[in-house]
Scaffold this motif. Structure first.
Motif, PDB file in Angstrom:
ATOM      1  N   UNK A 223       0.852  -1.193   0.000  1.00 27.45           N
ATOM      2  CA  UNK A 223       0.000   0.000   0.000  1.00 27.45           C
ATOM      3  C   UNK A 223       0.889   1.244   0.000  1.00 27.45           C
ATOM      4  N   UNK A 224       0.689   2.107  -0.989  1.00 29.07           N
ATOM      5  CA  UNK A 224       1.569   3.260  -1.134  1.00 29.07           C
ATOM      6  C   UNK A 224       2.905   2.798  -1.678  1.00 29.07           C
ATOM      7  N   UNK A 225       2.873   2.117  -2.811  1.00 36.85           N
ATOM      8  CA  UNK A 225       4.055   1.408  -3.316  1.00 36.85           C
ATOM      9  C   UNK A 225       5.130   2.322  -3.859  1.00 36.85           C
ATOM     10  N   UNK A 226       4.854   3.616  -3.992  1.00 34.94           N
ATOM     11  CA  UNK A 226       5.856   4.515  -4.540  1.00 34.94           C
ATOM     12  C   UNK A 226       6.212   4.139  -5.965  1.00 34.94           C
ATOM     13  N   UNK A 227       7.499   4.164  -6.273  1.00 32.57           N
ATOM     14  CA  UNK A 227       7.962   3.780  -7.603  1.00 32.57           C
ATOM     15  C   UNK A 227       8.290   2.289  -7.677  1.00 32.57           C
ATOM     16  N   UNK A 228       7.751   1.519  -6.721  1.00 30.27           N
ATOM     17  CA  UNK A 228       7.784   0.069  -6.827  1.00 30.27           C
ATOM     18  C   UNK A 228       9.031  -0.608  -6.318  1.00 30.27           C
ATOM     19  N   UNK A 229       9.831   0.071  -5.486  1.00 27.07           N
ATOM     20  CA  UNK A 229      11.079  -0.546  -5.050  1.00 27.07           C
ATOM     21  C   UNK A 229      10.839  -1.866  -4.320  1.00 27.07           C
ATOM     22  N   UNK A 230       9.930  -1.886  -3.337  1.00 29.36           N
ATOM     23  CA  UNK A 230       9.650  -3.117  -2.603  1.00 29.36           C
ATOM     24  C   UNK A 230       8.915  -4.118  -3.495  1.00 29.36           C
ATOM     25  N   UNK A 231       7.939  -3.656  -4.249  1.00 31.66           N
ATOM     26  CA  UNK A 231       7.174  -4.531  -5.140  1.00 31.66           C
ATOM     27  C   UNK A 231       8.099  -5.285  -6.094  1.00 31.66           C
ATOM     28  N   UNK A 232       8.958  -4.548  -6.779  1.00 31.00           N
ATOM     29  CA  UNK A 232       9.837  -5.154  -7.781  1.00 31.00           C
ATOM     30  C   UNK A 232      10.877  -6.052  -7.137  1.00 31.00           C
ATOM     31  N   UNK A 233      11.408  -5.641  -5.983  1.00 31.66           N
ATOM     32  CA  UNK A 233      12.413  -6.455  -5.305  1.00 31.66           C
ATOM     33  C   UNK A 233      11.801  -7.758  -4.807  1.00 31.66           C
ATOM     34  N   UNK A 234      10.633  -7.684  -4.165  1.00 33.87           N
ATOM     35  CA  UNK A 234      10.001  -8.891  -3.627  1.00 33.87           C
ATOM     36  C   UNK A 234       9.658  -9.868  -4.737  1.00 33.87           C
ATOM     37  N   UNK A 235       9.179  -9.346  -5.862  1.00 35.51           N
ATOM     38  CA  UNK A 235       8.811 -10.223  -6.974  1.00 35.51           C
ATOM     39  C   UNK A 235      10.048 -10.839  -7.621  1.00 35.51           C
ATOM     40  N   UNK A 236      11.048 -10.009  -7.917  1.00 29.15           N
ATOM     41  CA  UNK A 236      12.222 -10.490  -8.649  1.00 29.15           C
ATOM     42  C   UNK A 236      13.141 -11.355  -7.797  1.00 29.15           C
ATOM     43  N   UNK A 237      13.345 -10.980  -6.535  1.00 33.90           N
ATOM     44  CA  UNK A 237      14.316 -11.669  -5.684  1.00 33.90           C
ATOM     45  C   UNK A 237      13.705 -12.801  -4.867  1.00 33.90           C
ATOM     46  N   UNK A 238      12.406 -12.742  -4.590  1.00 29.01           N
ATOM     47  CA  UNK A 238      11.782 -13.738  -3.713  1.00 29.01           C
ATOM     48  C   UNK A 238      10.586 -14.446  -4.339  1.00 29.01           C
ATOM     49  N   UNK A 239      10.253 -14.140  -5.584  1.00 28.58           N
ATOM     50  CA  UNK A 239       9.155 -14.826  -6.245  1.00 28.58           C
ATOM     51  C   UNK A 239       7.794 -14.543  -5.656  1.00 28.58           C
ATOM     52  N   UNK A 240       7.604 -13.359  -5.077  1.00 31.30           N
ATOM     53  CA  UNK A 240       6.371 -12.997  -4.383  1.00 31.30           C
ATOM     54  C   UNK A 240       5.343 -12.476  -5.380  1.00 31.30           C
ATOM     55  N   UNK A 241       4.073 -12.810  -5.170  1.00 24.93           N
ATOM     56  CA  UNK A 241       2.974 -12.244  -5.936  1.00 24.93           C
ATOM     57  C   UNK A 241       2.515 -10.966  -5.240  1.00 24.93           C
ATOM     58  N   UNK A 242       2.626  -9.840  -5.941  1.00 24.46           N
ATOM     59  CA  UNK A 242       2.427  -8.538  -5.309  1.00 24.46           C
ATOM     60  C   UNK A 242       1.288  -7.775  -5.971  1.00 24.46           C
ATOM     61  N   UNK A 243       0.433  -7.191  -5.127  1.00 30.64           N
ATOM     62  CA  UNK A 243      -0.520  -6.180  -5.584  1.00 30.64           C
ATOM     63  C   UNK A 243       0.007  -4.838  -5.107  1.00 30.64           C
ATOM     64  N   UNK A 244       0.371  -3.985  -6.043  1.00 38.10           N
ATOM     65  CA  UNK A 244       0.971  -2.692  -5.723  1.00 38.10           C
ATOM     66  C   UNK A 244      -0.072  -1.604  -5.903  1.00 38.10           C
ATOM     67  N   UNK A 245      -0.270  -0.787  -4.857  1.00 34.18           N
ATOM     68  CA  UNK A 245      -1.312   0.241  -4.881  1.00 34.18           C
ATOM     69  C   UNK A 245      -0.681   1.611  -4.627  1.00 34.18           C
ATOM     70  N   UNK A 246      -1.004   2.582  -5.467  1.00 33.11           N
ATOM     71  CA  UNK A 246      -0.579   3.955  -5.271  1.00 33.11           C
ATOM     72  C   UNK A 246      -1.672   4.887  -5.748  1.00 33.11           C
ATOM     73  N   UNK A 247      -1.708   6.087  -5.184  1.00 31.60           N
ATOM     74  CA  UNK A 247      -2.672   7.096  -5.598  1.00 31.60           C
ATOM     75  C   UNK A 247      -2.061   8.065  -6.600  1.00 31.60           C
TER      76      UNK A 247
END
Length: 467
Positions: A223-247
């Motif tokens: 929530x409040x993913x910004x420019x996706x630093x955590x989203x992209x890292x979690x997906x690429x490095x840990x294989x996580x399925x991410x829902x990224x939300x920003x306003x």
């Protein structure tokens, strides 16, 4: 009879010029000596030497302060260039705060005669006149506080400034939040480098993933993913399925483009919406990194209830959020008018109480206050080293807004007026189990292969470690 001759000492003339007259006026209002030297538009100077010099480039600066006294008026005079500082801006701000904190300045109660005299002095200095125009970089919001429309405008003012600007200011992670300066990260005498800052951001992202126990197939809501630093890292490095939300529309577009470019489309969904409009639930983990400051005071209980409802029983909630000291003002008038309008910070204990009030069990709190001093220091160093590029991109006024923001922000964290903390919560399972590891210190150092993330060693997401 002897006669004595009385010799008269010639009267010493007061120093001439605008600066001595203004300095005497300011000292009377402050109730103490000026901690900084003043130089006025006529070249005259007043005050102690050997440090930064406050330069008043025009009478308009005085007029602005008459119309808008205090922090905001001073800040607006600085960003418009009516006031400048020769020397170290951070040292100048530090001297002013120290004088106020240590009690050197005790503003007296001014009577009608004092105020009339001050007004006459202001007239002689040429400070009277119409109100100067409001700087163009000031936020202009309308509508009900923390309505969806106003929140979108407030977020856009700050985060939609320009993706090119943030690319210039930040490293390739585009992480616009406090880094984690793990033990062993270099701290040279001449300041942290941009590369050290990049490693601190990657270390922060890895630390969050560990605290949330993320691995292949985990479902994360950012929530409040910004420019996706955590989203992209979690997906690429840990294989996580991410829902990224920003306003912020600019952020959503950037994250979506990065997802496509990195081939992460099967793992990441990007949504441009308000947190109140998030649907679904059952996430293994929910993260909100320096977004809670924008939620609002009255709305925060609803926000914590949403966090509880979005995570599954036994799942974890991660909150990285700025705080203020118990008697500190938080962001202050300048930041809340020019940088993050409508933001609200509270002492850490109040945030913990609100999370617990939503039936989230707070299991870990880690202060990163001093880490933010170094993080902001890297951003400020980049701003100064590439000043010509920033002014060409944003204009001189907005670049000066950011200089004042970064310098003042770093000082507020250094002196403890502001803080930032990582809070880990769990939504307990029906039997009360938290699912936490017995030894959370393994979040920071786990035996295994070196990940190259500024002091971390780990076996990777498939090691079987609980965190």
């Amino acid at each position: 009879m002897t006669t004595s001759v009385r010799t008269q000492t010639p009267r010493q003339r007061p120093p001439r010029g605008a600066a001595p007259r203004l300095g005497a006026l300011v000292e009377k209002a402050l109730g103490g000596p000026l901690p900084l030297r003043l130089r006025a538009w006529d070249g005259s100077e007043y005050g102690p030497g050997g440090g930064p010099v406050v330069v008043l480039r025009s009478r308009r600066a005085l007029r602005r302060l008459l119309w808008e006294p205090g922090e905001l008026g001073l800040a607006e005079a600085y960003v418009t260039g009516e006031i400048d500082v020769e020397g170290d801006l951070a040292q100048g701000l530090r001297l002013m705060w120290r004088a106020a904190r240590e009690g050197a300045l005790h503003p007296p109660k001014l009577g009608l005669g004092d105020r009339a005299g001050a007004l006459a002095s202001a007239a002689r200095l040429g400070a009277l006149g119409p109100r100067p125009p409001v700087p163009a970089s000031r936020a202009r919001l309308s509508g009900a506080l923390h309505s969806t429309t106003r929140d979108r405008a407030a977020i856009s003012h700050h985060y939609d400034l320009s993706n090119d600007f943030y690319r210039l200011l930040l490293d390739e992670t585009m992480a616009y939040s406090c880094g984690y300066w793990a033990e062993g990260t270099a701290d040279p005498e001449d300041g942290d480098t941009a590369e050290a800052g990049r490693l601190a951001q990657r270390a922060k992202l890895e630390l969050i993933c560990r605290k949330l126990d993320l691995g292949p197939g985990s479902r994360l809501l950012d929530i409040g993913c910004g420019w996706g630093s955590l989203t992209l890292y979690a997906a690429a490095e840990h294989g996580v399925k991410v829902t990224a939300v920003t306003l912020a529309a600019e952020q959503a577009a950037h994250v979506a483009a990065e997802v496509a470019a990195r081939g992460l489309g099967e793992l990441v969904d990007v949504e441009c919406r308000h947190w109140r409009d998030i649907t679904g639930g059952g996430y293994d983990a929910v993260a909100t990194v320096e977004m809670g400051e924008h939620v609002g005071d009255a709305e925060y209980p609803q926000f914590t209830a949403a966090l509880h409802g979005l995570v599954r029983p036994g799942g974890r909630v991660f909150v990285q959020q700025m705080s203020r000291g118990s008697v500190a003002p938080g962001g202050g008038a300048f930041i809340e008018t020019y940088i993050a309008p409508d933001m609200h910070m509270r002492p850490l204990g109040e945030t913990i109480g609100l999370l617990e009030g939503a039936d989230l069990e707070v299991v870990s709190v880690q202060s990163l206050r001093e880490h933010y001093v170094r993080t902001v220091g890297v951003w400020h160093r980049t701003l100064e080293e590439r000043w010509a590029e920033f002014t060409a991109l944003l204009g001189e006024e907005t670049a000066r807004v950011w200089r004042l923001y970064l310098v003042g922000g770093a000082l507020a964290f250094a002196e403890g007026r502001m803080g930032v903390d990582q809070i880990v919560c769990v939504r307990r399972a029906a039997d009360g189990a938290s699912g936490l590891p017995a030894d959370p210190v393994r979040w920071y150092t786990v035996g295994g292969t070196d990940t190259g993330n500024a002091g971390f060693t780990a076996g990777g997401p498939d090691t079987g470690d609980a965190a």
